[in-house]
Design a protein around this motif. Sequence first.
Motif, PDB file in Angstrom:
ATOM      1  N   ARG A   1       0.838  -1.185   0.000  1.00  0.00           N
ATOM      2  CA  ARG A   1       0.000   0.000   0.000  1.00  0.00           C
ATOM      3  C   ARG A   1       0.879   1.244   0.000  1.00  0.00           C
ATOM      4  N   ALA A   2       0.489   2.244  -0.794  1.00  0.00           N
ATOM      5  CA  ALA A   2       1.219   3.508  -0.884  1.00  0.00           C
ATOM      6  C   ALA A   2       0.294   4.648  -0.488  1.00  0.00           C
ATOM      7  N   THR A   3       0.785   5.518   0.374  1.00  0.00           N
ATOM      8  CA  THR A   3       0.013   6.665   0.834  1.00  0.00           C
ATOM      9  C   THR A   3       0.747   7.937   0.459  1.00  0.00           C
TER      10      THR A   3
ATOM     11  N   SER B   1      -6.104  12.865   0.071  1.00  0.00           N
ATOM     12  CA  SER B   1      -5.102  11.941  -0.461  1.00  0.00           C
ATOM     13  C   SER B   1      -5.683  10.542  -0.441  1.00  0.00           C
ATOM     14  N   SER B   2      -5.187   9.716  -1.315  1.00  0.00           N
ATOM     15  CA  SER B   2      -5.654   8.333  -1.388  1.00  0.00           C
ATOM     16  C   SER B   2      -4.462   7.402  -1.290  1.00  0.00           C
ATOM     17  N   GLY B   3      -4.683   6.220  -0.676  1.00  0.00           N
ATOM     18  CA  GLY B   3      -3.631   5.234  -0.499  1.00  0.00           C
ATOM     19  C   GLY B   3      -3.990   3.937  -1.188  1.00  0.00           C
TER      20      GLY B   3
ATOM     21  N   ALA C   1      -1.355   6.680  -6.451  1.00  0.00           N
ATOM     22  CA  ALA C   1      -1.408   7.527  -5.256  1.00  0.00           C
ATOM     23  C   ALA C   1      -1.608   8.980  -5.665  1.00  0.00           C
TER      24      ALA C   1
ATOM     25  N   ARG D   1      -2.850  13.244  -4.477  1.00  0.00           N
ATOM     26  CA  ARG D   1      -3.253  14.298  -3.558  1.00  0.00           C
ATOM     27  C   ARG D   1      -3.984  15.349  -4.377  1.00  0.00           C
TER      28      ARG D   1
ATOM     29  N   LEU E   1       5.813   9.929  -0.732  1.00  0.00           N
ATOM     30  CA  LEU E   1       5.058   8.685  -0.587  1.00  0.00           C
ATOM     31  C   LEU E   1       5.569   7.883   0.598  1.00  0.00           C
ATOM     32  N   ASN E   2       4.639   7.259   1.322  1.00  0.00           N
ATOM     33  CA  ASN E   2       4.951   6.232   2.314  1.00  0.00           C
ATOM     34  C   ASN E   2       4.485   4.896   1.740  1.00  0.00           C
TER      35      ASN E   2
END
Length: 332
Positions: free
Chosen positions: A90-92, A131-133, A163, A165, A321-322
Motif C-alpha cells: 500500500r502507498a500513501t 489523499s488516497s492510499g 497515489a 493528492r 510517498l509512504n
Amino acid sequence: MTNTIHHGCPEASSRKMPGTHASRQQNARRPATLRPAGSRFLGGCGLVAMLVMASSGSSLADDFSALAGPAPAAASFDWSRFYVGGSIGRATAAGGGPRDIAYTYRDHNDPYFNRDETIGNDWFFPQGSSSSGPLVGGVQFGYTQQFGKMVIGAEADFNFLNAKRAYSGAAAEDLLPYPETRPDYNYHVREELAAEDTVKWLGTIRGRVGYTPTERLMAYVTGGAAYAKVKGSGGYNYHEYGFWWGGPGDHDFDRSGGMSQSSNKIQWGWTAGAGLEYALTDAISIRGEYLFTDLGRSSHSVSMASEASDETIAWKSKTRLNILKFGVNYRF
C-alpha cells in the motif's frame, strides 16, 4: 548219596553284585563327565579374547573414524546470489499537495477581457485537500553478497500505483439588484477550481546493507534514487446567471463553462527505508519492507486554447510517498 551243601542264602547265586561284568558294561556306556585338560585350556583362552575385544571395541571404532576423516558438516545458507521476485502493498501520498493554484483567462473577442485575467486560489474558499492510499504492486531484481554476518547488495524495482493528492476550492458572488427601487440588474456566479497530482508508476535503484542475526534471517537498510511518472490534472468550472434590463440587449442569461486538462512528467527524487527478509528454503525467501520516497517540488500547468479564448491553470506541489510492501524472492 552225596549231599551238596550251599553256603549262604539260596538267592545268593542269582543276585548281581556290584563289580560284576554286567555292571561294568553299563558304566562303560555312560558319557564321561570330565573333559581333558587341553580342552579346558582352549575354552579359557576364547573367553579372555572375547573380553579383550569387547573392552577395546570403542577405541577401534575411534581409530577407524580417524582414518576415514571427519563427517561432512551440514550445508549452511548463503545470501550470495541473484534474485528476482514480486511484491504487493500500500502507498500513501504525503506532503503538502497542490498549492499556489492560479486560473488565467483571456477572451479574444472582448476588448475588455483580451488580456490575462488571473484568479488565484486566495479568491476561492478551500473545500479541502485529500489523499488516497491505493494498492501498489511490482517486481524487483537484485544481487546480494555475504561477508560473514554482513550482506551487501543492490536492487532495482518497478511498481504500479495510483497515489494522489488533490485540492479543491469554490467561490460565490451575488450582485444585488441595482438600484433597489427599480432593479435592472441581477448577477450571480459560482466557481470551482481543482488541481490534483497522481503518481502512476514508480521505480527505484537502491543499495542494500544487511545483518544476519541468524543464518536465514536478514535485517537490512536500503536507499537510493527514485523516479516516477506524475500526472497533473487541473480544472475550472463556472455557472453564472441573472438578468439585465433597461438598455440595449435586455435579456436573461444563464450559462456555464470551464476547462479540464492534464499533463504528465517524469520526476526524480530519492528513497530510503528498511526491511526484514527470511529464507524459507535455499531458493525461496519472503520479506517485508518500508520505503519513504521524496520526488521533490515541481510546477504543473495545464491549458486549453481556442479561437475565442485561452485558459490556463498552474500550481506547485511536492510529492512524497509512504510505501509498505510484502514480497517473495526466488534466488538462483
